[in-house]
Design an enzyme around this catalytic site. Structure first.
Site, PDB file in Angstrom:
ATOM      1  N   LYS A  15       0.839  -1.212   0.000  1.00 20.47           N
ATOM      2  CA  LYS A  15       0.000   0.000   0.000  1.00 20.47           C
ATOM      3  C   LYS A  15       0.870   1.257   0.000  1.00 20.47           C
ATOM      4  O   LYS A  15       1.905   1.287  -0.657  1.00 20.47           O
ATOM      5  CB  LYS A  15      -0.956  -0.034   1.198  1.00 20.47           C
ATOM      6  CG  LYS A  15      -1.755  -1.335   1.275  1.00 20.47           C
ATOM      7  CD  LYS A  15      -2.917  -1.251   2.217  1.00 20.47           C
ATOM      8  CE  LYS A  15      -3.551  -2.623   2.362  1.00 20.47           C
ATOM      9  NZ  LYS A  15      -4.826  -2.600   3.027  1.00 20.47           N
ATOM     10  N   SER A 219      -6.938  -9.479   6.572  1.00 19.03           N
ATOM     11  CA  SER A 219      -6.438  -9.757   7.923  1.00 19.03           C
ATOM     12  C   SER A 219      -5.789 -11.136   8.047  1.00 19.03           C
ATOM     13  O   SER A 219      -5.936 -11.814   9.067  1.00 19.03           O
ATOM     14  CB  SER A 219      -7.566  -9.586   8.958  1.00 19.03           C
ATOM     15  OG  SER A 219      -8.028  -8.244   8.954  1.00 19.03           O
TER      16      SER A 219
HETATM   17  C1  PEP Z   1      -5.155  -5.891   1.444  1.00 20.24           C
HETATM   18  O1  PEP Z   1      -4.863  -4.725   1.519  1.00 20.24           O
HETATM   19  O2  PEP Z   1      -5.318  -6.407   0.341  1.00 20.24           O
HETATM   20  C2  PEP Z   1      -5.304  -6.656   2.683  1.00 20.24           C
HETATM   21  C3  PEP Z   1      -5.764  -7.862   2.592  1.00 20.24           C
HETATM   22  O3  PEP Z   1      -4.938  -6.032   3.855  1.00 20.24           O
HETATM   23  P1  PEP Z   1      -4.823  -6.714   5.311  1.00 20.24           P
HETATM   24  O4  PEP Z   1      -4.056  -7.995   5.153  1.00 20.24           O
HETATM   25  O5  PEP Z   1      -4.090  -5.713   6.134  1.00 20.24           O
HETATM   26  O6  PEP Z   1      -6.218  -6.968   5.787  1.00 20.24           O
END
Ligand code: PEP
Length: 274
Positions: A15, A219
């Protein structure tokens, strides 16, 4: 246990995190993990840094098993699109591109049509599109999960050739599970994966449905990863927060490497796009 039909894919979405320097450090650590015995043959490892660190990470990744993805791109090759990055530019540095992430759909108004145009552009430029789909909490509560996911999958791949659909990756990422610590129940994630594979089979045929890799995102942590990879229809994970720490990301990668059915003997592995 029979070998997995598809090589596992573990992708890290960084990100809007990392500078060039911290991205290089993280990529080096991930490369060491990806090259470890028992991992390199069993898992494809991918990292998606921000655009400003793509070249730095591509440099580090060269000659290692780590592949590099962009987090988004425009569909046009060139043009007056201030602030955008084209598939031609991405293809110089990356092999994959994340498309239709919920943060793009819901934060920046990206439509199913945009995702479709981008997916076609990616395929035309030899990039593997990682198409993100998933319902919001309101849609889940309203019983619309299957309809939303089916619509997004159909729309993203509409007009693709069967071999192109088979080269794609679809990431099922329930919006309510992203960055919240509230991961989707693995059995429910597996159920949705089978729905997605059925949509691909209906539109493109069984070979495409067998080849397309379906990964779960939302997550994922070292503690819950193995439960997803135990499902033969969950071919890996798209990881956000936990991919920013090499230790945590490494534990998730290793969980995929020792999941039931992995690694496949080299002769039985299906070729995956690089
Ligand atoms: C994502 O940004 O695609 C994602 C799954 O984030 P997280 O693993 O932090 O939930």
């Amino acid at each position: 246990m029979s070998p997995r039909a598809r090589t596992a894919l573990i992708a890290g979405n960084w990100k809007m995190h990392t500078t060039q320097a911290t991205a290089r450090d993280l990529a080096r650590a991930v490369a060491d993990i990806a090259a470890a015995p028992g991992v390199a043959d069993a898992v494809d490892v991918l990292v998606a840094p921000p655009f400003t660190a793509l070249a730095a990470v591509a440099d580090v990744a060269r000659g290692t098993p780590v592949r590099v993805a962009a987090q988004d791109m425009h569909w046009a090759d060139t043009g007056a699109f201030t602030g955008e990055v084209s598939p031609v530019m991405v293809a110089e540095l990356a092999t994959h591109v994340i498309l239709g992430h919920s943060e793009r759909r819901h934060g920046f108004g990206e439509t199913d049509g945009d995702v479709n145009r981008k997916a076609h552009a990616a395929l035309a430029h030899g990039l593997v599109p990682i198409v993100c789909v998933g319902e919001t909490l309101a849609e889940r509560d309203a019983g619309k999960t299957d309809a939303v996911v089916a619509r997004q999958v159909d729309a993203a791949l509409e007009g693709a050739a069967p071999d192109e659909a088979g080269r794609a990756v679809v990431a099922y990422e329930p919006v309510w599970a992203i960055g919240t610590g509230r991961a989707c129940d693995p059995a429910e994630a597996g159920r949705v994966m089978r729905l997605i594979r059925q949509r691909v089979a209906a539109a493109f045929g069984a070979p495409a449905a067998d080849a397309v890799r379906l990964v779960y995102g939302g997550s994922v942590t070292p503690d819950n990863a193995a439960a997803y990879f135990a499902d033969p229809d969950i071919d890996g994970a798209l990881v956000g927060g936990a991919s920013l720490k090499a230790d945590a990301f490494g534990a998730i990668i290793r969980a995929a490497a020792v999941a039931p059915g992995a690694p496949a003997p080299a002769g039985a592995r299906k070729e995956q796009p690089t």
